[in-house]
Structure formats: structure tokens, C-alpha cells
Design a protein around this motif. Structure first.
Motif, mmCIF file in Angstrom:
data_model
loop_
_atom_site.group_PDB
_atom_site.id
_atom_site.type_symbol
_atom_site.label_atom_id
_atom_site.label_comp_id
_atom_site.label_asym_id
_atom_site.label_seq_id
_atom_site.Cartn_x
_atom_site.Cartn_y
_atom_site.Cartn_z
ATOM 1 N N LYS C 192 82.161 55.496 26.093
ATOM 2 C CA LYS C 192 82.345 56.821 26.703
ATOM 3 C C LYS C 192 82.217 57.790 25.850
ATOM 4 C CE LYS C 192 85.401 54.515 30.030
ATOM 5 N NZ LYS C 192 86.830 54.434 30.735
ATOM 6 N N LEU C 193 81.911 59.142 26.276
ATOM 7 C CA LEU C 193 81.405 60.068 25.606
ATOM 8 C C LEU C 193 82.824 60.221 24.459
ATOM 9 C CD1 LEU C 193 79.561 63.267 26.556
ATOM 10 C CD2 LEU C 193 81.886 63.496 25.387
ATOM 11 N N PRO C 194 84.035 60.571 24.904
ATOM 12 C CA PRO C 194 85.148 60.878 23.865
ATOM 13 C C PRO C 194 85.138 59.684 22.673
ATOM 14 C CG PRO C 194 85.983 60.972 25.920
ATOM 15 C CD PRO C 194 84.622 60.442 26.223
ATOM 16 N N ILE C 196 82.589 57.895 21.653
ATOM 17 C CA ILE C 196 81.309 58.179 20.699
ATOM 18 C C ILE C 196 81.761 59.325 19.825
ATOM 19 C CG2 ILE C 196 79.143 59.407 20.773
ATOM 20 C CD1 ILE C 196 78.603 57.610 23.490
ATOM 21 N N LEU C 197 82.272 60.335 20.298
ATOM 22 C CA LEU C 197 82.825 61.550 19.396
ATOM 23 C C LEU C 197 83.841 61.098 18.180
ATOM 24 C CD1 LEU C 197 82.946 64.516 21.983
ATOM 25 C CD2 LEU C 197 81.153 63.700 20.412
ATOM 26 N N ARG C 200 82.304 58.974 15.094
ATOM 27 C CA ARG C 200 81.637 59.619 14.310
ATOM 28 C C ARG C 200 82.528 59.833 12.933
ATOM 29 N NH1 ARG C 200 76.952 58.631 15.150
ATOM 30 N NH2 ARG C 200 76.863 59.481 13.075
#
Lengths: 326, 382, 259
Positions: C192-194, C196-197, C200
Motif C-alpha cells: 500500500k502507498l503509506p 511504500i513511503l 523508504r
């Protein structure tokens, strides 16, 4: 190099498997020295003498039914020991599930340079040069296996089976290995032999007809099956079809299913997700029938018919029957 | 010198959007277009992956992305289906007035529960009597104690039949024109809110569009965004933020048209060779590629400008206007490349033309964009 | 349960393959590297087991060069892995499977591992050698082509199936185990996008690969691409019968594959 070669055979119904006959041919072409055979498992002793029919004068047998139900790793030590005993610098087997398992082990246990899925092999001073398809058949690599121990696994159907040329064959028995607890603890709790349908099996067939999502409903799949029957072809399916439960997963062609490379592959109502493409792209001739002209399947197909499969496929089946006089 | 390379983080966001677009949206795009289906299951998945409330800060449960990041995602989604993309990003438009005009308490109270689950919101500005003339809107908001009573009708409202929240622009006094416009947050559950039936549209048929009627709808004053009369400015500032992703949406459609045309040109044979080897088609493809590339760079530049704190009205108007014109042009040329097949619904390019058309009209018609561009431009010479 | 997953960065399936100018290997220039397909399933299977066995951890290990190896490890963190270790191959592209197995075994031999999961093969070299080589190096039984891998807490054994050429085998085995996975219970999840962030910012452990001690060598000599398929020759037809007749004629006379 004038290597002695050891062929590790597989048994099929108590006899040397067809793929092993292909391996013997490769071994005889590559080896400058003697070729010996080895088979393991229940019935090994009886089967080992069959090596003689194919020009192999010496064979080893480890006739131990325990090996059939032991993890693949249990075979590595006796195979490596036999290779050392015959002074082999080259070991060959078929690139089946068992063959690949064996080679991964021997790379370490026999400290060999290894390659699986080999489709061409030539000996040179200091090793063996092999070609093998990579990237799902989208490319081919040529690699040199260098060193005094080389092991290759040849892709089934890539080489012709060796012709019979009987010689007397001496069979030596290999003592059963004493397995550590790590190898006796796993238990094979069952073996289900795949029931074969009327047609040829997917991996053996020279023609495969596969159906995809475009077939729309499980009952329509008979259109695909009828076309396959008219051609004497095996039936395959895309993942969309097996995921939807229209056909069992054993029909699936693709990355998570079976990779096939028949002479002719006919894709019916398959859009051509890369998942599917990698499983069939090495087919010699690909035909796609799909209503969507922009479907990626047309990029890999040699011939395409853009149209309604519900009209095209029955017409094609009728035409095939007419031409074949059936 | 500006740096056009994407960070690894941006690459992975784009990969996520591309994967979702190809796996979930693209396979349904043609069917949804054909029968005009609103694929709620796809929108729900978009929400679950964090692709829906892109502009809402993470503290309120959104994805907290800047405009460049939003554009990267929107272009990938639109490559698969422009209509679905409009519905996926409609929340960004509807919630932006709350982000810009809401108090911290309002944001916490409204946005946090809204973003905590899959829900849709609609931005209600346009009215039957006119969209571009936002100053002349007729929906009334009459003060009654600590409440307002809303009466009026909005039209062409994206996702309206499925939304649970509306941001509504109404006037407290039509005589005041722009200065009377005030923004409110209205839940679908409020008495007197009635979305109309889904409109039959030329394109964007996977998206849903309807009127919304407000009849004596009572809204507490605490759900007013900003002060009375601040609504017009709030709407304009909202559109400054959301216009650029429309440029990205148009770019995605244009890229899809180019991809289809180029692939077809390599495949289709005339006069014994693929049409891609005929110069007439090569020139077409080259012009299409230039239009797509320029649309993308203008969009990225506008997004970059806004992410660096500027208003970006000029840049975003140029990007939206250019990219949407480019999308129509490229889709048109894609059809021409396909010839007769391009005109057939069995092929994917005529849909792109129909979808592209809307990008010239919504979120500020291109005529308004040009007016804005000229105004911003002439200021520099005045 | 301590689950180690071994993964490999491979060219994205849609990458246009190209040989280096000397023709010996794949040119990595401009290639987008992703988690190998079966490795995605292995990560999914690890996460499924972790979710079903309390107190489990998933540790992902990859051998390869920068930056691709670190990127695929980050992708597994975004999917839910707890720890990631990059075994740096230096200038070596990390292509030779047995060398990769030796490097990975060196990195995980001393780390806890009840289960070592690999994809059954990587989509680039398709060797399928790593699971067996790892088994030999770690002195642990290995099973390739595994599907339906489950943990039976009542008997403290894994249960799984292996589709082989002639049928399907069912097995049970205790930990530790090396598995070459063919398919997880589920399709690999999407990060999910969160997540993925957040990934990092995750720390990726880095270790140097142990130097190889084998006298055997595998040397890449040529990397060849078949002539590109130019796309299907589309049959233009008036009726379905016409299409069928044309196709059969082509298959007989032109392609010569008609039975």
C-alpha cells in the motif's frame, strides 16, 4: 578433455525414463572416455542393466526404496561418491524437478560447475560449453562450465533419444547411504498420480489449444476442447480460467503453471498477460483468436484472427475435421 | 538547472499506480465504458491501496502527497481508464476546500473519520444555469440562528450518487455576486439532500455524474468553511491545486492513444509493409509523441511550481489547457492511424477520444483557462 | 518462527532485453529490476505464515549489486517483511546461481532460520539451483516446486505438496527446511502507498559476500535474442468459414505445422 561421464538416470515404471535416453545420447557425444550409468531407488538394479541396450557398458545401482520417499538431498552424497569412484569429470541428468534438485546439491557436494535446462552442449578443452534458454525463452545464453567437475541437466525433448546399440553391461551395486536424522524426519505422506485425459499431456503435446477469459463461461470451454480434439492437441488454459475454477490448475499454461513449447500453440480468447506469455512464447508457431485487436497476445502470435471466437472456433473445428477427413 | 529525474520513492509510487491500473482498471475499462458501469469494487481497492485521498495529509488518514507525486499516479491510472481516474481523484477535489479553508478542528472532525474508510465525496460548484460563471451561482444559504438553510440545485457533479459527503458552494446574498459565496460541508445523510439519477455521458462512462438537489437542508454554522463570502476565493484556490492533475489525466489518455497507435502501426500491413514504415504514419506518430511529451513536461512543471509554494495559476492553467487539447488531438490521430478500425467500438481508441473530450471541459473549461492565461499574461505588460 | 526469504532482483517482465556490446550478457542499462515472480510468491507465503503463527518474523535476504538489490529489499519491507539484508555482490552482477547460494548461505548460516523460502526459480536464468544448493550448504533438507505450504502446530511440522512430472506428492517435515516455492496460498499482495513511503526510511542491513573458494567456474559467453516477433499477421476475412479455411491453409502450407 577426455572425460569419463556419469549419467544419472531416472526410472519410469521400472524402466529408464525417456528423458534418460536423451541424456545418454548427450553423454556419448560429449565424453571422450567411458560413459557409466547410475540409477537410484526401488527397482534400480533391474533397470540399471538397461543401460547396456544403449551402449553403456557399466552401470551403478542403488536399489533402496527408502530413497523414493526421502528428500531429494539424500541422493547427493551417493551420487557424488559414485562420480568420484568412476573418475567422472562430467555428470549428466535430465532437467526435471529431481534433476535440478540433484544438480543444486552437486554444485556444492561435488564442487561442480553446473547448468540446468541445457538445450545444446559441446565439450572443449577444460570444460563444457552449453546453450540454454533464459527469460522464459525470450533469450538464449551460452555459458562455459570450466573445471575438472562439470554437471549438466538437459531439457527434456531438446535432444534425440539415443538409438539402441546393445553392449554387455556390468552392474555394480552402490551401498545405501546412512541418512542423518534431517533426511529421515521428512515423510512423504501421499502420492497422487495425475489422471491423464483423453488427449496428450500438456508438456508432451506437439499442439496445444488454450482457452482464456474470452470464453466467458465454463460451459463454453467445450469449444476449445472440440478444436483440440480435432487437432489431436492437448488443452491448456490461462490463469483467468483456472482461477475462476472453470478448469483445474493442472491445465494452466504460464509462469505459475506449466511452460510449454509445442510446434503449434493456439490461444483462444486469451488477452496475453505476460504471466501467460512466458509459458508459451517458445512455441514454434503461435495462433491467436481474440475479439480485441489490441490484445497483447497478437504481439507474440505469428498469425491472428480478430473476431468473435464463438463464430471462429466452431468454423475452425469444422474446417480441421473436413481437411483431416474426420 | 531543473532535475527531471524521479526519486526512487516517486518511481515506486508510479509503479504502484501502474500495477493497479493494469491489473484492476484496464481489464474492466472497455466493459464499464460499454454499459456505463460504476465499478465500485475498483474504487474500493484504490482506496485500500492509498490511491484515493492523495492530497489529504497523513495525520488525517490521507496519503499526504505533493502535486508532482499526485500527477505521476494520475497519469498512470488514466492510461488505463480516464473515467475511472476521474472517480478515483474526485475526493481530492471535494476535500481540497476543507484542507484549504477548514480550521484544524474541522479537519480533525471531518477528514479523519471520512478518510478512515472507503467513502466518496463530491465537489458541488457547477449549477444548471452555468458552470464557468461561478460568481453567478444561485444556490441559497440563509442564516437561521446557528444554522444555515441550503436551497438549490447543482449539476454535473462527479460521484454524486455514491458520495457520503458534499462540499457545497452557495450564496448568502446573490446581490453580492462573488462576495456572497460561502462554502459548506454537507453530509449525504442530511435531510433534504437528493442526488439525481446518473447521467448518460459521451465518455467517462465508468464515472458517475448527477445533479444534487438541496431542499431546506440545515447545516450547522460549524460546518461552514471559512467566513461568509470567502467561498469564491476558496473554490478558485481549490481549482489551482487540482487543475494540474487534470493535465496529468489528459496526458495519460494521450499516452495510451500513442501507445495503441504505435503498436497498431507496427502490426498493420498495407502495400506489403507495416504502416509504421509509411512516412505519412511516421509523421503522425512523431507529432503525437511531441504533444504527449510537451503535455507531460508542462504538467510536471506546474506541479513542481505548486509544490515549491507558488500559487501556480498561470502554470496550471497552461498545463491543463495544453494537455487536454493534446489528448483530444492525439486520440483523434490515433483513430486516424487505425483507419476504419479506429472508428469501431471493438478497438480501444474511439473511447480515448470520448474520454479526452471531457478534459477540455471540466475543472474549468479551456475557454476559461485561456482567459486566465491571457489575464495573467497581460498583467505583466500592463 | 524465524522465516528467511531469499529473493533476487530480475528485469521486469516487460523489459526489452538487449545484450551488452560484447554480446556476452544482458545489458543492464535502462533495465528496470523487480522482485522475481516466484520470489514474490515466496514473500507472500512468508507473510501468510507469519500472520498465522504468533511471534514469527520475516527476514529477507538478497545477493546482488547496488542499487537494484537494495530496491527490491525495500519493496519487501513495504510488503511487510521485518528485516532485510543485502549481500553485496560488488561488481559481479550476482547472476551465477551457485555463487549466489554460497553468498546467501554465508549470510544466513549464523542467523536464526526455521524456514528458508526461495522462489522455485528466478525468471531470468531459470536455473532452479539455489534452493538445493542452499539446502546442501546449510545441511538442511530442501524441497522444490512446493505449493500449499502450511504449518501444523499440533505436530510442529510443515505440510505441503509438490506437483512433479508424474503427479502430486504430499509431504510433512519438521523445521529447519529449505523450500523452493511454486505458489503461495494467495496471489502476492500489493504494497500500500503509506507502506511504500515508510519503507523508504527502513534500515537495510548490508554485508559483504564471502569470497568464492570453488575451482569450478561458470563463464558467460554469449547472450542472444531471437529475432523479434513482429506481431501477428492478421487474417482478413469475410466470414468465419473463410477465416478458418485461410488459417488451415496457412498452417499447412506456410507454417507447415498442421498434423
Amino acid at each position: 578433455m577426455t572425460p569419463n561421464a556419469l549419467v544419472v538416470g531416472e526410472l519410469h515404471d521400472g524402466h529408464l525414463a525417456a528423458s534418460t535416453l536423451e541424456v545418454i545420447g548427450v553423454a556419448r557425444a560429449l565424453a571422450g572416455g567411458a560413459v557409466a550409468g547410475l540409477v537410484l531407488g526401488a527397482g534400480a538394479k533391474a533397470a540399471a542393466s538397461e543401460f547396456g541396450r544403449f551402449g553403456v557398458p557399466e552401470a551403478y545401482a542403488l536399489d533402496d526404496p527408502h530413497l523414493d520417499a526421502a528428500p531429494a538431498g539424500a541422493r547427493a552424497a551417493p551420487v557424488a561418491a559414485t562420480a568420484r569412484e568412476v573418475g567422472a569429470s562430467l555428470l549428466l541428468t535430465a532437467s526435471t524437478t529431481a534433476g535440478r534438485d540433484l544438480l543444486g546439491r552437486l554444485a556444492v557436494a561435488w564442487d561442480a560447475a553446473v547448468a540446468t535446462g541445457v538445450t545444446e552442449a559441446t565439450a572443449f578443452e577444460g570444460g563444457v560449453r552449453v546453450r540454454r534458454p533464459v527469460f522464459g525463452g525470450r533469450a538464449t545464453e551460452t555459458i562455459r562450465l570450466e573445471g575438472s567437475r562439470v554437471a549438466i541437466a538437459t531439457r527434456p525433448h531438446a535432444f534425440a533419444a539415443v538409438a539402441e546399440s546393445p553392449v554387455p553391461c556390468v552392474v555394480h551395486e552402490v551401498p545405501a547411504p546412512v541418512l542423518s536424522e534431517a533426511y529421515t524426519a521428512p515423510q512423504r505422506t501421499g502420492v497422487a498420480v495425475t489422471a491423464r485425459g483423453a488427449g496428450p499431456s500438456l508438456t508432451d503435446a506437439s499442439i496445444v489449444v488454450s482457452g482464456g477469459r474470452g470464453v466467458r463461461a465454463p460451459e463454453n470451454f467445450r469449444l476449445v476442447e472440440e478444436l483440440a480434439a480435432s487437432l489431436g492437441a492437448a488443452v491448456g488454459a490461462s490463469r483467468a480460467v483456472t482461477d475462476a475454477g472453470w478448469r483445474p490448475t493442472s491445465f494452466q499454461v504460464g509462469q505459475t503453471g506449466r511452460a510449454v513449447s509445442p510446434q503449434l500453440y493456439i490461444a483462444v480468447g486469451i488477452s496475453g498477460a505476460i504471466q501467460h506469455i512466458v509459458g508459451m512464447v517458445s512455441s514454434r508457431v503461435i495462433v491467436a483468436i481474440n475479439s480485441d485487436a489490441s490484445a497483447p497476445i497478437f504481439r507474440v502470435a505469428d498469425y491472428g484472427i480478430v473476431g468473435d471466437l464463438f463464430q471462429i472456433v466452431p468454423a475452425l473445428t469444422a474446417e480441421v475435421r473436413r481437411v483431416r477427413g474426420a | 538547472m531543473p532535475d527531471f529525474s524521479l526519486t526512487p520513492e516517486q518511481e515506486s509510487l508510479r509503479d504502484l499506480a501502474r500495477k493497479f491500473a493494469r491489473a484492476e482498471m484496464a481489464p474492466q475499462a472497455a466493459e464499464c465504458d460499454r454499459i456505463g458501469r460504476f465499478p465500485e469494487e475498483i474504487y474500493r481497492k484504490a482506496y485500500e491501496l492509498g490511491l484515493m485521498n492523495l492530497n489529504v495529509p497523513t495525520e488525517y488518514g490521507g496519503s499526504g502527497l505533493g502535486v508532482v507525486d499526485q500527477c505521476l499516479i494520475v497519469e498512470e491510472l488514466a492510461h488505463a481508464c480516464g473515467g475511472m481516474t476521474t472517480s478515483v481523484i474526485a475526493n481530492c477535489l471535494a476535500l481540497e476546500p476543507i484542507l484549504l479553508g477548514g480550521t484544524p478542528a474541522q479537519k480533525e472532525r471531518i477528514l479523519s473519520p471520512f478518510c478512515a474508510k472507503y467513502q466518496l465525496a463530491s465537489f458541488c460548484l457547477t449549477e444548471p444555469s452555468g458552470g464557468s460563471d461561478a460568481g453567478g451561482l444561485k444556490t441559497r444559504a440563509r442564516k437561521d440562528g446557528d444554522q444555515y438553510v441550503l436551497d438549490g440545485e447543482k449539476c454535473f457533479i462527479t460521484n454524486a450518487p455514491h458520495a457520503s459527503l458534499y462540499t457545497v458552494f452557495a450564496t448568502v446574498d446573490p446581490e453580492l455576486r462573488h462576495k456572497g459565496i460561502t462554502a459548506f460541508v454537507v453530509p449525504r445523510s442530511a435531510a433534504g439532500v437528493t442526488p439525481g439519477k446518473d447521467e448518460e455521458k459521451m465518455g467517462h462512462r465508468a464515472s458517475s455524474t448527477s445533479t444534487v438537489r438541496f431542499e431546506g437542508v440545515r447545516v450547522p454554522a460549524t460546518d461552514r468553511l471559512g467566513a461568509e463570502g470567502e467561498g469564491f476565493s476558496l473554490a478558485m484556490r481549490t481549482l489551482d491545486q487540482t487543475r494540474t492533475p487534470i493535465g496529468a489525466l489528459a496526458t495519460g489518455i494521450a499516452q495510451a492513444a500513442l501507445d495503441h497507435a504505435a503498436a497498431y502501426a507496427l502490426k498493420r500491413q498495407t502495400f506489403g509493409k507495416p504502416i509504421a514504415e509509411h512516412q505519412a504514419i511516421q509523421i503522425k506518430l512523431a507529432n503525437m509523441a511531441q504533444a504527449v511529451h510537451a503535455a507531460r513536461l508542462l504538467t510536471w512543471h506546474a506541479a513542481w511550481t505548486i509544490d515549491h509554494g507558488a500559487k501556480g495559476t498561470l502554470e496550471s492553467s497552461i498545463a491543463k489547457c495544453f494537455a487536454s487539447d493534446a489528448a483530444l488531438e492525439v486520440a483523434d490521430e490515433a483513430i486516424q492511424t487505425f483507419g476504419g478500425y479506429g472508428y469501431m467500438k471493438a478497438y480501444p481508441v474511439e473511447k480515448l477520444l470520448r474520454d479526452a473530450k471531457l478534459t477540455q471541459i471540466y475543472e474549468g473549461a479551456n475557454e476559461i483557462q485561456r482567459t486566465v492565461i491571457a489575464r495573467e499574461l497581460l498583467q505583466k505588460y500592463a | 518462527m524465524e522465516i528467511v526469504v531469499c529473493v533476487k532482483p530480475v528485469p521486469d517482465a516487460e523489459t526489452r532485453l538487449r545484450a551488452t556490446s560484447d554480446g556476452t550478457r544482458l545489458d543492464p542499462e535502462g533495465v528496470k529490476f523487480v522482485l522475481a515472480g516466484y520470489d514474490e510468491s515466496a514473500v507472500e507465503q512468508a507473510l501468510l505464515l507469519k500472520e498465522s503463527i504468533a511471534g514469527s518474523r520475516v527476514h529477507v535476504v538478497a545477493f546482488g549489486p547496488a542499487p537494484r538489490t537494495e530496491e527490491v529489499l525495500r519493496a519487501t519491507i513495504a510488503l511487510g517483511a521485518d528485516q532485510a539484508t543485502w549481500v553485496d555482490s560488488g561488481a559481479d552482477a550476482g547472476a551465477e546461481p551457485v555463487r549466489a547460494a554460497r553468498a546467501i548461505a554465508g549470510a544466513i548460516a549464523s542467523a536464526p532460520h526455521d524456514l528458508v523460502l526461495c522462489g522455485k526459480q528466478a525468471n531470468d536464468d531459470e536455473s532452479g539451483l539455489v534452493p538445493a544448493a542452499l539446502g546442501e550448504l546449510l545441511r538442511v533438507p530442501e524441497f522444490s516446486c512446493v505449493v500449499d505450504l502450511r504449518w501444523d502446530s499440533a505436530t510442529s511440522r510443515f505440510r505441503f505438496q509438490r506437483p512433479i512430472e508424474t503427479g502430486v506428492e504430499s509431504w510433512s517435515a519438521p523445521a529447519p527446511l529449505v523450500v523452493g516455492l511454486q505458489q503461495a496460498w494467495n496471489d502476492p499482495r500489493t504494497a500500500k502507498l503509506p507502506a511504500i513511503l515508510k519503507s523508504r526510511k527502513a534500515a537495510i542491513g548490508k554485508v559483504a559476500a564471502a569470497s568464492a573458494s570453488s575451482e569450478s567456474r561458470v563463464v558467460a559467453e554469449r547472450f542472444e535474442l531471437p529475432p523479434p516477433r513482429t506481431g501477428a499477421k492478421l487474417i482478413e476475412y469475410k466470414t468465419p468459414e473463410d477465416a478458418a479455411q485461410q488459417l488451415v491453409r496457412i498452417l499447412r502450407e506456410e507454417a507447415k505445422v498442421f498434423p
